[in-house]
Design an enzyme around this catalytic site. Structure first.
Site, mmCIF file in Angstrom:
data_model
loop_
_atom_site.group_PDB
_atom_site.id
_atom_site.type_symbol
_atom_site.label_atom_id
_atom_site.label_comp_id
_atom_site.label_asym_id
_atom_site.label_seq_id
_atom_site.Cartn_x
_atom_site.Cartn_y
_atom_site.Cartn_z
ATOM 1 N N ARG A 1 8.250 15.603 24.649
ATOM 2 C CA ARG A 1 7.351 14.704 25.356
ATOM 3 C C ARG A 1 5.903 14.888 24.926
ATOM 4 N NH1 ARG A 1 9.824 14.845 31.539
ATOM 5 N NH2 ARG A 1 11.892 14.045 30.991
ATOM 6 N N LEU B 1 -6.263 4.021 12.092
ATOM 7 C CA LEU B 1 -6.744 2.803 12.750
ATOM 8 C C LEU B 1 -5.860 2.431 13.930
ATOM 9 C CD1 LEU B 1 -8.564 0.274 12.839
ATOM 10 C CD2 LEU B 1 -7.036 -0.766 11.159
ATOM 11 N N SER B 2 -4.549 2.512 13.732
ATOM 12 C CA SER B 2 -3.607 2.175 14.810
ATOM 13 C C SER B 2 -3.760 3.101 16.005
ATOM 14 C CB SER B 2 -2.168 2.245 14.289
ATOM 15 O OG SER B 2 -1.963 1.332 13.237
ATOM 16 N N ASP C 1 0.818 -1.205 0.000
ATOM 17 C CA ASP C 1 0.000 0.000 0.000
ATOM 18 C C ASP C 1 0.857 1.264 0.000
ATOM 19 O OD1 ASP C 1 -2.274 -1.453 -0.080
ATOM 20 O OD2 ASP C 1 -2.956 -1.021 1.942
ATOM 21 N N ASN D 1 -3.652 9.252 1.976
ATOM 22 C CA ASN D 1 -3.975 8.635 3.264
ATOM 23 C C ASN D 1 -4.214 9.652 4.366
ATOM 24 O OD1 ASN D 1 -4.119 5.872 2.861
ATOM 25 N ND2 ASN D 1 -2.563 5.410 4.385
ATOM 26 N N ASP D 2 -3.170 10.416 4.689
ATOM 27 C CA ASP D 2 -3.296 11.304 5.843
ATOM 28 C C ASP D 2 -2.211 12.369 5.872
ATOM 29 O OD1 ASP D 2 -0.942 9.966 6.858
ATOM 30 O OD2 ASP D 2 -2.206 8.425 7.709
ATOM 31 N N ASP E 1 0.785 13.279 21.595
ATOM 32 C CA ASP E 1 1.818 13.008 20.604
ATOM 33 C C ASP E 1 1.517 13.627 19.245
ATOM 34 O OD1 ASP E 1 3.184 11.612 22.478
ATOM 35 O OD2 ASP E 1 2.940 9.639 21.577
ATOM 36 N N GLY F 1 -5.201 3.042 7.979
ATOM 37 C CA GLY F 1 -3.772 3.211 8.179
ATOM 38 C C GLY F 1 -3.427 3.629 9.599
ATOM 39 N N TYR F 2 -2.649 4.683 9.724
ATOM 40 C CA TYR F 2 -2.229 5.192 11.033
ATOM 41 C C TYR F 2 -3.446 5.540 11.889
ATOM 42 C CZ TYR F 2 0.910 7.813 14.210
ATOM 43 O OH TYR F 2 1.622 8.268 15.286
#
Length: 284
Positions: free
Chosen positions: A152, A186-187, A67, A141-142, A171, A183-184
């Site tokens: 931090r 979903l994670s 992908d 995608n993003d 983050d 992709g990211y």
């Protein structure tokens, strides 16, 4: 379809065995087929494909890899709007739906034009500093604004149509298309949506709170992300990436404007599996 070109991820097909098989098969059928590595000039940026040699009358670009290879090709070719057929030599392969063992039947369907062409929404992003544009690009995608280096927590304010949605401490933030939902996004705990949906996802990355979750907005909305100050000793607050590429360091006050692009990615669909069948199969 008569004119083809092939873009190959050389890490997945390093001796071009599958690539040559496809080229030879298409040529045997009286078609024109070029391979990117044979025609393009290798540049200094390995993350970019030199597409200047690809003729405007090219009917289809066949992409071999995973992908990530398709996403890169889609961004590089977005101004040409040539349909892409993905052949999966990677792992999950949500976009590259044709597996290695199904290549010849897929090519036959392609030549017979027994296919569907799906139009996938893209994002257009612009990074500004002191009202000056630093960078503009597309993403299939993003677009991700994440913490830079060993910082931090970063602070990011998100606006939709100039109305403050929330200020996120964590983050970073993911702005994803329906295609990028698997992709990211979903994670990071974001929702999975159908590729045909007209929405954009705003998903925080590891937010420093229990209450912040993903938000879905209309594809007609304009999103503005503002980098806020988080540490007195930190010059670079965050980094912006478009489809995982082009890391640009961001400073306090930098703004990223994101909206639905005026370009689309055209993906060729050959098999009859629905998105939900693929989702169930890939994610088990």
């Amino acid at each position: 379809m008569n004119n083809f070109c092939i873009i190959t991820n050389i890490d997945k097909d390093n001796e071009y065995k599958t690539t040559k098989l496809i080229q030879e098969y298409l040529v045997s059928k009286g078609k024109r087929c070029q391979i990117a590595a044979e025609c393009s000039t290798v540049g200094t940026n390995e993350d970019e494909t030199d597409v200047s040699w690809i003729a405007d009358d090219t009917d289809c670009v066949i992409v071999l890899g995973g992908d990530g290879t398709i996403i890169r090709a889609a961004t590089d070719l977005c101004t040409k709007e040539i349909p892409l057929l993905g052949i999966n030599l990677g792992t999950l392969g949500f976009l590259a739906e044709i597996e290695r063992q199904d290549i010849i039947p897929a090519l036959d369907s392609l030549l017979e034009e027994d296919i569907q062409i799906q139009k996938r929404m893209m994002l257009q992003g612009k990074i500004t500093r002191d009202d000056q544009t630093l960078y503009e690009d597309y993403a299939l995608n993003d677009i991700v604004i994440g913490r830079s280096g060993f910082s931090r927590i970063i602070s990011i304010s998100v606006y939709v149509n100039n109305i403050l949605v929330d200020t996120y401490h964590g983050d970073g933030i993911i702005i994803a298309t329906p295609t990028g939902s698997t992709g990211y996004n979903l994670s990071a705990g974001g929702p999975v949506v159908s590729p045909s949906s007209n929405v954009i996802m705003i998903t925080p990355i590891c937010p420093h709170t229990m209450s912040q979750r993903s938000i879905l907005v209309s594809s007609d909305d304009e999103i503005k992300v503002v980098v806020d100050k988080s540490k007195k000793t930190q010059k670079e607050e965050a980094i912006a990436t478009f489809d995982g590429r082009m890391g640009m360091e961001l400073k306090t006050g930098d703004k990223i404007f994101i909206q639905k692009a005026d370009k689309v990615t055209k993906l060729i669909k050959i098999n009859q599996k629905s998105f939900y069948e693929i989702l169930r199969s890939k994610l088990r």
